[in-house]
Every structure is written in structure tokens, then in C-alpha cells.
Design a protein around this motif. Structure first.
Motif, PDB file in Angstrom:
ATOM      1  N   PHE A 168     -32.201 -51.748 -12.416  1.00 57.11           N
ATOM      2  CA  PHE A 168     -32.212 -52.504 -13.481  1.00 57.11           C
ATOM      3  C   PHE A 168     -33.515 -52.635 -14.137  1.00 57.11           C
ATOM      4  CE2 PHE A 168     -29.224 -54.364 -10.125  1.00 57.11           C
ATOM      5  CZ  PHE A 168     -28.197 -54.549 -10.894  1.00 57.11           C
ATOM      6  N   ASN A 169     -33.389 -52.236 -15.303  1.00 58.80           N
ATOM      7  CA  ASN A 169     -34.704 -52.058 -16.232  1.00 58.80           C
ATOM      8  C   ASN A 169     -34.738 -52.958 -17.445  1.00 58.80           C
ATOM      9  OD1 ASN A 169     -32.775 -50.631 -18.014  1.00 58.80           O
ATOM     10  ND2 ASN A 169     -33.252 -48.726 -17.222  1.00 58.80           N
ATOM     11  N   VAL A 175     -30.609 -58.229 -16.769  1.00 59.00           N
ATOM     12  CA  VAL A 175     -30.919 -59.266 -15.810  1.00 59.00           C
ATOM     13  C   VAL A 175     -31.797 -60.653 -16.210  1.00 59.00           C
ATOM     14  CG1 VAL A 175     -32.250 -59.954 -13.679  1.00 59.00           C
ATOM     15  CG2 VAL A 175     -31.019 -57.694 -13.912  1.00 59.00           C
ATOM     16  N   LEU A 204     -31.350 -57.405  -2.613  1.00 56.87           N
ATOM     17  CA  LEU A 204     -30.343 -57.795  -3.722  1.00 56.87           C
ATOM     18  C   LEU A 204     -29.048 -57.800  -3.045  1.00 56.87           C
ATOM     19  CD1 LEU A 204     -31.618 -55.808  -7.008  1.00 56.87           C
ATOM     20  CD2 LEU A 204     -31.743 -58.484  -6.568  1.00 56.87           C
ATOM     21  N   HIS A 248     -38.848 -60.206  -6.925  1.00 56.59           N
ATOM     22  CA  HIS A 248     -37.658 -59.954  -7.449  1.00 56.59           C
ATOM     23  C   HIS A 248     -37.775 -58.663  -8.644  1.00 56.59           C
ATOM     24  CE1 HIS A 248     -35.784 -63.422  -6.149  1.00 56.59           C
ATOM     25  NE2 HIS A 248     -36.093 -64.258  -7.212  1.00 56.59           N
ATOM     26  N   ILE A 249     -38.614 -58.760  -9.331  1.00 54.70           N
ATOM     27  CA  ILE A 249     -38.860 -57.446 -10.417  1.00 54.70           C
ATOM     28  C   ILE A 249     -38.998 -56.336  -9.477  1.00 54.70           C
ATOM     29  CG2 ILE A 249     -40.421 -56.699 -12.163  1.00 54.70           C
ATOM     30  CD1 ILE A 249     -41.211 -59.320 -12.797  1.00 54.70           C
ATOM     31  N   LYS A 263     -37.698 -55.393  -6.634  1.00 54.66           N
ATOM     32  CA  LYS A 263     -36.250 -55.169  -6.228  1.00 54.66           C
ATOM     33  C   LYS A 263     -35.160 -54.801  -7.301  1.00 54.66           C
ATOM     34  CE  LYS A 263     -36.349 -58.145  -2.109  1.00 54.66           C
ATOM     35  NZ  LYS A 263     -37.902 -58.679  -2.089  1.00 54.66           N
ATOM     36  N   LEU A 264     -35.432 -55.327  -8.349  1.00 59.96           N
ATOM     37  CA  LEU A 264     -34.514 -55.074  -9.592  1.00 59.96           C
ATOM     38  C   LEU A 264     -35.040 -53.593 -10.068  1.00 59.96           C
ATOM     39  CD1 LEU A 264     -34.587 -58.463 -11.231  1.00 59.96           C
ATOM     40  CD2 LEU A 264     -32.589 -57.515 -10.352  1.00 59.96           C
ATOM     41  N   ILE A 277     -34.008 -63.776 -15.183  1.00 60.94           N
ATOM     42  CA  ILE A 277     -34.931 -64.419 -14.321  1.00 60.94           C
ATOM     43  C   ILE A 277     -35.159 -65.922 -14.560  1.00 60.94           C
ATOM     44  CG2 ILE A 277     -36.619 -64.804 -12.645  1.00 60.94           C
ATOM     45  CD1 ILE A 277     -36.935 -61.490 -12.716  1.00 60.94           C
ATOM     46  N   ILE A 329     -35.073 -56.938 -18.319  1.00 61.43           N
ATOM     47  CA  ILE A 329     -34.970 -58.425 -17.767  1.00 61.43           C
ATOM     48  C   ILE A 329     -35.595 -59.051 -18.870  1.00 61.43           C
ATOM     49  CG2 ILE A 329     -36.356 -59.630 -15.926  1.00 61.43           C
ATOM     50  CD1 ILE A 329     -36.723 -56.851 -14.365  1.00 61.43           C
TER      51      ILE A 329
END
Length: 222
Positions: free
Chosen positions: A46-47, A3, A113, A37-38, A40-41, A5, A49
Motif C-alpha cells: 500500500f503506497n 489507505v 495487517l 502502521h506505515i 506494515k502498509l 489512518i 496513504i
């Protein structure tokens, strides 16, 4: 899926808050926008970023660190001058790898998300579009089934969330450039899919909208 950002914008319309903070560190209900955001990810699994930064970027690094407090790994793509969305993503490709990746604007606020699936093999991008907000009544792109187009009278607004294949940026130059022309070219060739995002979404571009979100998150009635 990795991901990215996007966090390099100056945030002129959020001054004076952004005179001393990068825009994604502006707080809503006591928490920086980018931390929402972090969280939720991380919760969605999702690890890995990547965060780009320019204006006061060192404060992002100091605040977020390596991401371990959220059980994620954060890497940074430093821009000595802002490269716009397209240029910022291109510079970060060495950190993002060879597979499709998710990109989220650091200055939007969402309740959750979107449902994120693998990019179809023949597509270069998948975009999430939202109903047109008051400040952007004419929208950006049209959604015909699962196909995104630059033509049509029923345009929706690009949410700032998308999955991109690195090949989208293959022929682009180094330096600053916008993302929209790349997407429009890919749309003309039928290479962009999309979905309607129908959860809460706000582009936190002004003090007024920031105040509205703050009131919403703290349960106050405006």
C-alpha cells in the motif's frame, strides 16, 4: 487501494503524554504507533496513504513528511476541529478517490495487517472484528458467516479497521459526525461484510495498555 489512518483524536486518557504529542506519535519501544502502521502498509504494497489530523497535527506532518522514507506517499487532511470518525473520513474523500479504501485507527496496535481483499460489489463496508477485550466486554457487532449485524448476543468488538466504499458517505452532511450510525444503517440493509481478526490487537487508549504493549514489544515479562 488507498489507505486512511485516523489520527485526529485528542487522546485524553493518555495524558500527560498527549499534552505535547498527538496520540499516534506516542512511542512503543522507541517508535511512534503510527509508524508501525506505515511500515506494515508499505511492506504489504500500500503506497498511497491519507492521514487526518487535528490536535497538534503539525507534529505529525513534521515527523512523517511526505512518506518517502518508507517509499509511500502521504497526504494530509487537516481538521481545524476534530470531525469525529465519520466526518473525518468524509472530509478526506477528495484525497481518497472514488474506489473503496482501507481505514485504520491510528491508536491501535496490531502484529500484522488483516488479509485485505476487494470489497464485494454490492457491499458498502467490510469490517474486522476482534474478541472482546477486558475493557469492552459486550462488544459492538455480531458476525454471522461473512455478514455483520447490529443484533445478536454474541457480539465482537470492532477493531478500528475497515474497507469502505465512498458511497457509504454520499448522503452525509459536512462537519462532525460519528461512523457507527452509518454502519448500523448499512448493516440493517445487508450491506456490511466482515471477518474475525485473530492476531494480536490492542486499543492503546490508556497509559496502562500502553505500558503492557511496551513490555510485550521489549520482551519483558509482566
Amino acid at each position: 487501494m488507498k489507505v486512511m489512518i485516523l489520527a485526529a483524536g485528542r487522546g485524553e486518557r493518555l495524558r500527560p503524554l498527549t499534552d505535547s504529542l498527538p496520540k499516534p506519535l506516542v512511542e512503543v519501544a522507541g517508535k511512534p504507533l503510527i509508524v508501525y502502521h506505515i511500515e506494515k502498509l508499505a511492506a504489504a504494497g500500500f503506497n498511497e496513504i491519507v492521514i487526518n489530523h487535528a490536535w497538534l497535527g503539525h507534529k505529525l506532518v513534521e515527523t512523517l513528511g511526505d512518506g518517502s522514507q518508507w517509499q509511500v506517499s502521504i497526504q494530509y487532511s487537516e481538521e481545524t476541529s476534530a470531525l469525529e470518525t465519520g466526518g473525518g473520513i468524509k472530509q478526506a474523500l477528495s484525497l481518497l478517490g472514488d474506489e473503496p479504501f482501507l481505514v485504520i485507527n491510528g491508536d491501535i496496535f496490531i502484529d500484522e495487517l488483516p488479509a485485505i481483499a476487494a470489497l464485494e460489489s454490492h457491499k458498502l463496508a467490510h469490517l474486522w472484528l476482534v474478541d472482546n477485550p477486558q475493557q469492552h466486554p459486550n462488544g459492538d457487532f455480531s458476525l454471522h458467516g461473512s455478514q455483520v449485524s447490529d443484533v445478536g448476543s454474541d457480539k465482537l468488538t470492532f477493531s478500528g479497521m475497515g474497507v469502505y466504499h465512498p458511497q457509504l458517505f454520499k448522503e452525509t452532511p459536512a462537519g462532525a459526525f460519528a461512523l457507527a450510525p452509518l454502519l448500523r444503517e448499512a448493516m440493517a440493509n445487508g450491506l456490511v461484510s466482515g471477518s474475525h481478526y485473530n492476531h494480536y490487537w490492542c486499543d492503546v487508549g490508556t497509559i496502562e495498555r500502553l505500558t503492557q504493549i511496551e513490555a510485550r514489544e521489549t520482551g519483558k515479562v509482566r
